[in-house]
Design a protein around this motif. Structure first.
Motif, PDB file in Angstrom:
ATOM      1  N   UNK A  59      -8.650  -3.637 -12.541  1.00  0.00           N
ATOM      2  CA  UNK A  59      -8.650  -4.752 -11.594  1.00  0.00           C
ATOM      3  C   UNK A  59      -8.303  -6.059 -12.303  1.00  0.00           C
ATOM      4  N   UNK A  60      -8.831  -6.244 -13.495  1.00  0.00           N
ATOM      5  CA  UNK A  60      -8.535  -7.451 -14.267  1.00  0.00           C
ATOM      6  C   UNK A  60      -7.042  -7.517 -14.599  1.00  0.00           C
ATOM      7  N   UNK A  61      -6.486  -6.416 -15.068  1.00  0.00           N
ATOM      8  CA  UNK A  61      -5.050  -6.363 -15.371  1.00  0.00           C
ATOM      9  C   UNK A  61      -4.221  -6.597 -14.105  1.00  0.00           C
ATOM     10  N   UNK A  62      -4.570  -5.916 -13.020  1.00  0.00           N
ATOM     11  CA  UNK A  62      -3.854  -6.030 -11.749  1.00  0.00           C
ATOM     12  C   UNK A  62      -3.874  -7.473 -11.252  1.00  0.00           C
ATOM     13  N   UNK A  63      -5.055  -8.075 -11.226  1.00  0.00           N
ATOM     14  CA  UNK A  63      -5.195  -9.434 -10.707  1.00  0.00           C
ATOM     15  C   UNK A  63      -4.455 -10.434 -11.589  1.00  0.00           C
ATOM     16  N   UNK A  64      -4.606 -10.304 -12.919  1.00  0.00           N
ATOM     17  CA  UNK A  64      -3.948 -11.240 -13.834  1.00  0.00           C
ATOM     18  C   UNK A  64      -2.426 -11.170 -13.695  1.00  0.00           C
ATOM     19  N   UNK A  65      -1.885  -9.976 -13.593  1.00  0.00           N
ATOM     20  CA  UNK A  65      -0.439  -9.838 -13.409  1.00  0.00           C
ATOM     21  C   UNK A  65       0.011 -10.379 -12.056  1.00  0.00           C
ATOM     22  N   UNK A  66      -0.771 -10.101 -11.003  1.00  0.00           N
ATOM     23  CA  UNK A  66      -0.436 -10.612  -9.663  1.00  0.00           C
ATOM     24  C   UNK A  66      -0.391 -12.140  -9.667  1.00  0.00           C
ATOM     25  N   UNK A  67      -1.410 -12.760 -10.227  1.00  0.00           N
ATOM     26  CA  UNK A  67      -1.450 -14.228 -10.289  1.00  0.00           C
ATOM     27  C   UNK A  67      -0.293 -14.744 -11.136  1.00  0.00           C
ATOM     28  N   UNK A 133      -0.373 -10.529   4.177  1.00  0.00           N
ATOM     29  CA  UNK A 133      -0.867 -11.170   5.402  1.00  0.00           C
ATOM     30  C   UNK A 133      -1.729 -12.376   5.044  1.00  0.00           C
ATOM     31  N   UNK A 134      -2.619 -12.213   4.065  1.00  0.00           N
ATOM     32  CA  UNK A 134      -3.446 -13.346   3.641  1.00  0.00           C
ATOM     33  C   UNK A 134      -2.571 -14.470   3.107  1.00  0.00           C
ATOM     34  N   UNK A 135      -1.579 -14.127   2.307  1.00  0.00           N
ATOM     35  CA  UNK A 135      -0.687 -15.146   1.738  1.00  0.00           C
ATOM     36  C   UNK A 135       0.092 -15.867   2.849  1.00  0.00           C
ATOM     37  N   UNK A 136       0.580 -15.124   3.823  1.00  0.00           N
ATOM     38  CA  UNK A 136       1.353 -15.723   4.915  1.00  0.00           C
ATOM     39  C   UNK A 136       0.486 -16.601   5.822  1.00  0.00           C
ATOM     40  N   UNK A 137      -0.740 -16.167   6.065  1.00  0.00           N
ATOM     41  CA  UNK A 137      -1.611 -16.887   6.993  1.00  0.00           C
ATOM     42  C   UNK A 137      -2.393 -18.038   6.342  1.00  0.00           C
ATOM     43  N   UNK A 145      -7.418 -15.057  -4.306  1.00  0.00           N
ATOM     44  CA  UNK A 145      -8.848 -14.761  -4.144  1.00  0.00           C
ATOM     45  C   UNK A 145      -9.079 -13.442  -3.396  1.00  0.00           C
ATOM     46  N   UNK A 146      -8.203 -13.149  -2.457  1.00  0.00           N
ATOM     47  CA  UNK A 146      -8.361 -11.925  -1.667  1.00  0.00           C
ATOM     48  C   UNK A 146      -8.016 -10.669  -2.460  1.00  0.00           C
ATOM     49  N   UNK A 151      -8.675  -4.892  -3.545  1.00  0.00           N
ATOM     50  CA  UNK A 151      -8.625  -3.797  -4.514  1.00  0.00           C
ATOM     51  C   UNK A 151      -9.992  -3.156  -4.720  1.00  0.00           C
ATOM     52  N   UNK A 152     -11.036  -3.956  -4.686  1.00  0.00           N
ATOM     53  CA  UNK A 152     -12.388  -3.412  -4.813  1.00  0.00           C
ATOM     54  C   UNK A 152     -12.734  -2.478  -3.664  1.00  0.00           C
ATOM     55  N   UNK A 153     -12.369  -2.875  -2.454  1.00  0.00           N
ATOM     56  CA  UNK A 153     -12.606  -2.005  -1.300  1.00  0.00           C
ATOM     57  C   UNK A 153     -11.820  -0.706  -1.388  1.00  0.00           C
ATOM     58  N   UNK A 154     -10.573  -0.802  -1.805  1.00  0.00           N
ATOM     59  CA  UNK A 154      -9.757   0.407  -1.956  1.00  0.00           C
ATOM     60  C   UNK A 154     -10.292   1.298  -3.072  1.00  0.00           C
ATOM     61  N   UNK A 155     -10.863   0.693  -4.106  1.00  0.00           N
ATOM     62  CA  UNK A 155     -11.398   1.467  -5.231  1.00  0.00           C
ATOM     63  C   UNK A 155     -12.575   2.342  -4.817  1.00  0.00           C
ATOM     64  N   UNK A 156     -13.378   1.867  -3.875  1.00  0.00           N
ATOM     65  CA  UNK A 156     -14.507   2.681  -3.407  1.00  0.00           C
ATOM     66  C   UNK A 156     -14.025   3.991  -2.793  1.00  0.00           C
ATOM     67  N   UNK A 157     -13.073   3.894  -1.904  1.00  0.00           N
ATOM     68  CA  UNK A 157     -12.507   5.108  -1.310  1.00  0.00           C
ATOM     69  C   UNK A 157     -11.733   5.904  -2.351  1.00  0.00           C
TER      70      UNK A 157
END
Length: 168
Positions: A59-67, A133-137, A145-146, A151-157
């Protein structure tokens, strides 16, 4: 926690001793059932804790790269695909090598890799739709922030799907 694992280990030891000393088939069946249940509980706790540790790393890698990508002007959808791909490659290897490994070693290979990527494609589609959707809205900063929440919610499933479908 640690106390639960100790209790499971003690129950496992008691059941094993009982099984060795028992001559009654009904009692042996109950002891075997207790041994199986204790092993399953210990395995789930070990897998769950490793999945959380590796998931935080991903998640840290994913978020850092996304930002980073979006801050450089890459559109949110493309940035999400790139960041998730990088984190997924790391996650496939870590979870197959350590989290879901068994007595025979790692649980990698082409069949698992294909199942992993099919699951990843679905989860990435869901993630990308939600983040864009969050970015557009609400704007880019809200998408930043979202992203960990999505990703945390998807990780649970994902834990249960990885455990029972991909690395079985």
């Amino acid at each position: 926690g640690a106390g639960g694992e100790d209790d499971d280990g003690q129950r496992l030891g008691h059941a094993w001793n009982f099984l060795r000393e028992s001559r009654d088939s009904k009692r042996m069946g109950l002891a075997l059932q207790a041994v199986h249940q204790a092993c399953a509980t210990m395995s789930l706790l070990r897998q769950g804790s490793q999945y959380v540790v590796f998931g935080v790393l991903q998640l840290t890698l994913d978020w850092a790269l996304f930002v980073g990508f979006t801050a450089l002007g890459v559109p949110a959808a493309a940035a999400n695909l790139g960041s998730r791909l990088s984190a997924a490659l790391l996650g496939f290897w870590l979870n197959g090598r350590y989290t879901f490994a068994d007595g025979q070693g790692s649980r990698l290979g082409w069949r698992r890799f294909v199942r992993f990527w099919l699951l990843w494609l679905f989860m990435t589609a869901v993630s990308t739709v939600l983040v864009t959707v969050v970015e557009a809205q609400l704007g880019l900063h809200w998408a930043w922030l979202a992203k960990p929440v999505v990703e945390g919610g998807l990780a649970l499933a994902g834990f249960f799907l990885l455990r029972h479908v991909v690395y079985r």
